[in-house]
Design an enzyme around this catalytic site. Structure first.
Site, PDB file in Angstrom:
ATOM      1  N   ILE A 177       0.826  -1.208   0.000  1.00  0.00           N
ATOM      2  CA  ILE A 177       0.000   0.000   0.000  1.00  0.00           C
ATOM      3  C   ILE A 177       0.860   1.258   0.000  1.00  0.00           C
ATOM      4  O   ILE A 177       0.542   2.233  -0.695  1.00  0.00           O
ATOM      5  CB  ILE A 177      -0.959  -0.022   1.210  1.00  0.00           C
ATOM      6  CG1 ILE A 177      -2.020  -1.105   1.025  1.00  0.00           C
ATOM      7  CG2 ILE A 177      -1.627   1.346   1.393  1.00  0.00           C
ATOM      8  CD1 ILE A 177      -2.936  -1.283   2.213  1.00  0.00           C
ATOM      9  N   ASP A 187      14.825   2.834   9.323  1.00  0.00           N
ATOM     10  CA  ASP A 187      14.159   1.939  10.263  1.00  0.00           C
ATOM     11  C   ASP A 187      13.347   2.822  11.212  1.00  0.00           C
ATOM     12  O   ASP A 187      13.917   3.533  12.047  1.00  0.00           O
ATOM     13  CB  ASP A 187      15.188   1.117  11.039  1.00  0.00           C
ATOM     14  CG  ASP A 187      14.550   0.066  11.927  1.00  0.00           C
ATOM     15  OD1 ASP A 187      13.362   0.223  12.289  1.00  0.00           O
ATOM     16  OD2 ASP A 187      15.248  -0.905  12.284  1.00  0.00           O
ATOM     17  N   TYR A 220      -3.881  -7.352  16.787  1.00  0.00           N
ATOM     18  CA  TYR A 220      -4.191  -6.570  15.589  1.00  0.00           C
ATOM     19  C   TYR A 220      -5.346  -5.606  15.858  1.00  0.00           C
ATOM     20  O   TYR A 220      -5.272  -4.415  15.530  1.00  0.00           O
ATOM     21  CB  TYR A 220      -4.552  -7.524  14.456  1.00  0.00           C
ATOM     22  CG  TYR A 220      -4.718  -6.880  13.103  1.00  0.00           C
ATOM     23  CD1 TYR A 220      -3.657  -6.230  12.491  1.00  0.00           C
ATOM     24  CD2 TYR A 220      -5.929  -6.947  12.425  1.00  0.00           C
ATOM     25  CE1 TYR A 220      -3.791  -5.668  11.236  1.00  0.00           C
ATOM     26  CE2 TYR A 220      -6.075  -6.377  11.171  1.00  0.00           C
ATOM     27  CZ  TYR A 220      -4.999  -5.742  10.578  1.00  0.00           C
ATOM     28  OH  TYR A 220      -5.152  -5.165   9.340  1.00  0.00           O
ATOM     29  N   LYS A 273      -4.919  -1.475  15.842  1.00  0.00           N
ATOM     30  CA  LYS A 273      -5.634  -0.615  14.897  1.00  0.00           C
ATOM     31  C   LYS A 273      -6.530   0.384  15.643  1.00  0.00           C
ATOM     32  O   LYS A 273      -6.684   1.528  15.208  1.00  0.00           O
ATOM     33  CB  LYS A 273      -6.449  -1.464  13.923  1.00  0.00           C
ATOM     34  CG  LYS A 273      -5.578  -2.260  12.952  1.00  0.00           C
ATOM     35  CD  LYS A 273      -4.601  -1.368  12.201  1.00  0.00           C
ATOM     36  CE  LYS A 273      -3.761  -2.125  11.202  1.00  0.00           C
ATOM     37  NZ  LYS A 273      -2.755  -1.272  10.521  1.00  0.00           N
ATOM     38  N   THR A 329      -1.958  -6.526  -2.417  1.00  0.00           N
ATOM     39  CA  THR A 329      -0.526  -6.307  -2.224  1.00  0.00           C
ATOM     40  C   THR A 329       0.227  -7.609  -2.469  1.00  0.00           C
ATOM     41  O   THR A 329      -0.372  -8.690  -2.576  1.00  0.00           O
ATOM     42  CB  THR A 329      -0.250  -5.841  -0.787  1.00  0.00           C
ATOM     43  OG1 THR A 329      -0.637  -6.891   0.120  1.00  0.00           O
ATOM     44  CG2 THR A 329      -1.004  -4.564  -0.458  1.00  0.00           C
TER      45      THR A 329
END
Length: 266
Positions: free
Chosen positions: A15, A70, A174, A178, A209
């Site tokens: 993305i 990084d 996750y 988010k 992707t």
């Protein structure tokens, strides 16, 4: 037109690269950062380097500048910010997309990704937060003074609808990460509003992707979005004179595509 400068993090592939290329097609100068570089080598078996992405931006009509960075290291983030400030004196768009939370999944750990949280390695939580949410916060904090001086400007934090509501199929780490990204975008919006810097979270749909396409046999890709399609939405959003009316919100790519009449599938 005056030069418009964007910084897209985590943009060697996926993305992030799609957003960078779409901004290039719209004439932007785009700084591209990620850990995968030609000299430093890839961080994954998936293709893509910051140099490749920068070349794609330039081929699309913009100006691409790739820098290995990084985003777990604030000194490296600060160094890129200082280069942008020195070379351009402005930053109009920051796209927070760096995200190491998919590394184990991209390496093939499909069963692990879908396992209950007590069967997942604790390091998955650390990847989501130390190499995800924290990188978005730190990059935003370091860039905020330059964005404020460049207003109108915007921060777009790539999130996912797991932040808005939890579903049984979402992993615990996750889902929480988010939700944290969404709250980050909302909280930053309140403090940046007076300087006309918008802050929004962005919800792509299923995007084709390189990482996702590894698992195509497990997925229904009907209507799936392209990475550059998501980028076209970001370019339209950044050019919207009414963007400040959206600040603090989590925005769905499909809804924005309909509003801006943008194709997100091709």
């Amino acid at each position: 037109m005056a030069e418009r400068v964007a910084w897209v993090t985590g943009a060697s592939r996926g993305i992030g690269r799609g957003i960078a290329v779409a901004l290039g097609r719209a004439g932007w100068t785009v700084w591209i950062t990620a850990r995968s570089g030609g000299a430093s080598g890839p961080t994954s078996h998936l293709p893509g380097t910051v140099e490749d992405a920068a070349a794609a931006v330039s081929e699309a009509g913009g100006r691409g500048i790739g820098v290995v960075c990084d985003h777990r290291d604030e000194a490296q983030i600060q160094a890129v910010q200082q280069r942008i400030e020195t070379e351009h004196g402005a930053l109009h768009l920051l796209v927070n997309n760096a995200w190491a939370g998919y590394e184990r999944l991209n390496a093939g750990e499909w069963a692990e990704w879908n396992a209950p949280f007590w069967q997942q390695p604790l390091g998955l939580w650390d990847a989501m937060f130390a190499s995800g949410v924290r990188t978005h916060y730190v990059t935003s904090a370091i860039c905020a003074p330059l964005l404020r001086r460049s207003s109108p400007a915007a921060i777009v934090t790539v999130s996912m609808e797991a932040g808005a509501r939890h579903e049984p199929s979402y992993g615990v780490a996750y889902s929480v990460a988010k939700a944290a990204d969404d709250r980050l975008a909302e909280a930053m919006a309140g403090q940046l509003a007076a300087d006309r810097v918008a802050s929004v979270a962005l919800y792509p749909g299923l995007v084709r992707t390189e990482g996702v396409m590894q698992f195509a046999e497990h997925l229904d890709l009907t209507g799936a979005q392209s990475a550059e399609g998501v980028g076209r939405v970001v370019a339209a959003l950044a050019a919207d004179p009414g963007l400040m009316s959206l600040t603090g919100r989590a925005l769905v790519v499909a809804d924005l595509a309909s509003h801006y009449d943008v194709d997100v599938t091709g």
